[in-house]
Design a protein around this motif. Structure first.
Motif, PDB file in Angstrom:
ATOM      1  N   SER A  35      -6.889   0.830  -3.251  1.00  0.00           N
ATOM      2  CA  SER A  35      -6.651   2.030  -4.053  1.00  0.00           C
ATOM      3  C   SER A  35      -7.916   2.876  -4.065  1.00  0.00           C
ATOM      4  N   PRO A  36      -7.847   4.150  -3.619  1.00  0.00           N
ATOM      5  CA  PRO A  36      -9.051   4.971  -3.514  1.00  0.00           C
ATOM      6  C   PRO A  36      -9.506   5.504  -4.868  1.00  0.00           C
TER       7      PRO A  36
ATOM      8  N   THR B  29      -9.666   8.417   0.576  1.00  0.00           N
ATOM      9  CA  THR B  29      -8.596   7.470   0.888  1.00  0.00           C
ATOM     10  C   THR B  29      -9.239   6.099   1.109  1.00  0.00           C
ATOM     11  N   THR B  60      -8.203   9.597   7.801  1.00  0.00           N
ATOM     12  CA  THR B  60      -7.447  10.060   6.629  1.00  0.00           C
ATOM     13  C   THR B  60      -5.940   9.933   6.857  1.00  0.00           C
ATOM     14  N   ASN B  63      -5.039   6.156   6.882  1.00  0.00           N
ATOM     15  CA  ASN B  63      -5.095   5.562   5.542  1.00  0.00           C
ATOM     16  C   ASN B  63      -3.911   6.012   4.683  1.00  0.00           C
ATOM     17  N   LEU B  64      -3.596   7.298   4.750  1.00  0.00           N
ATOM     18  CA  LEU B  64      -2.492   7.798   3.921  1.00  0.00           C
ATOM     19  C   LEU B  64      -1.146   7.259   4.389  1.00  0.00           C
ATOM     20  N   SER B  67      -1.226   3.554   2.966  1.00  0.00           N
ATOM     21  CA  SER B  67      -1.271   3.310   1.515  1.00  0.00           C
ATOM     22  C   SER B  67      -0.399   4.280   0.725  1.00  0.00           C
ATOM     23  N   THR B  69      -1.463   6.838  -0.790  1.00  0.00           N
ATOM     24  CA  THR B  69      -2.172   7.419  -1.932  1.00  0.00           C
ATOM     25  C   THR B  69      -3.538   7.973  -1.524  1.00  0.00           C
ATOM     26  N   ALA B  70      -3.986   8.953  -2.308  1.00  0.00           N
ATOM     27  CA  ALA B  70      -5.328   9.511  -2.148  1.00  0.00           C
ATOM     28  C   ALA B  70      -5.780  10.028  -3.507  1.00  0.00           C
ATOM     29  N   ASP B  84      -4.968  12.683  -8.515  1.00  0.00           N
ATOM     30  CA  ASP B  84      -4.426  11.500  -7.838  1.00  0.00           C
ATOM     31  C   ASP B  84      -3.082  11.902  -7.255  1.00  0.00           C
TER      32      ASP B  84
END
Lengths: 149, 149
Positions: A35-36, B29, B60, B63-64, B67, B69-70, B84
């Motif tokens: 979780s960033p 991220t 980026t 990662n997105l 996950s 999320t960023a 968020d």
């Protein structure tokens, strides 16, 4: 777009930026679950280390304790120094007077009266500096902890 | 330190900042293994979404994709909007003309001619805005995707 700087100029500019009084750093960390997290904090640049002061219970402190790594940026989005760091040392804000004085000498607040605050000493592994797209080449000034220029 | 703004003022200021032409966003991220990443990118604020354009092979983007999320910040360290976000939609930069025009209308470059570029549409879940320490209370303006003010 201004002309691209050479790497020697960029290093001098980067060191000047990192030594600026009352400057902040964007600190990106991640939890073990991926979780960033991101937060701006006051910066001190001491003996080629990024030093931040954080509440020991903060997300940043917990993420760094767990992973030992962060990616931090100084400056603004079109004139920045980006540094990948590893956690070298964690200490109570009153434990090292020399470090405390160095921090307070650059930052514009004094964390030493804040209960539960820690200094995190972060060692640069990779350092890059760029302004706009024409400076993306040659942006890496330090790799594996060693200056390239 | 200027007087703390009320939340209604902060929301208006935040929306104005997010709609500024040629503004950038810091995008944090993390990889699945918990390695943090951070990079500044051009921002478009379209229908209350953060829209960025990235190379599909970039850290980026990867990662997105993994996950979803960023955590992104707009502004500078002492006047910022922190959001968020979750990944709502990923599409080729030429796939949606309306979105492409909206992006180009705010950002100062056109990614639609860049092979392999994607638009990532990011939906705010929590949005906070603060300037200095006196604005830390009341900084949350959106929670669970809903404006509080």
């Amino acid at each position: 777009m201004p002309e691209a700087r050479d790497r020697k100029t960029r290093k001098a500019d980067a060191l000047a930026m990192l030594s600026t009084e009352s400057i902040d750093v964007w600190v990106a960390t991640a939890s073990a679950a991926g979780s960033p997290y991101l937060v701006p904090l006051s910066l001190a640049w001491v003996d080629e280390r990024v030093v931040i002061a954080v509440d020991g219970s903060s997300v940043t402190a917990r993420n760094l304790a767990a992973s030992g790594t962060a990616r931090v940026a100084v400056g603004h989005t079109r004139d920045l120094v980006m540094i990948d760091v590893i956690l070298e040392r964690t200490l109570d804000v009153v434990a090292d007077e020399t470090l405390g004085e160095a921090y307070v000498g650059q930052a514009d607040w004094d964390p030493r009266r804040s209960a539960g605050y820690l200094f995190l000493v972060l060692r640069p592994v990779r350092l890059q500096a760029w302004r706009e797209a024409n400076e993306i080449p040659d942006r890496t000034l330090m790799r594996d902890g060693s200056w390239l220029v």
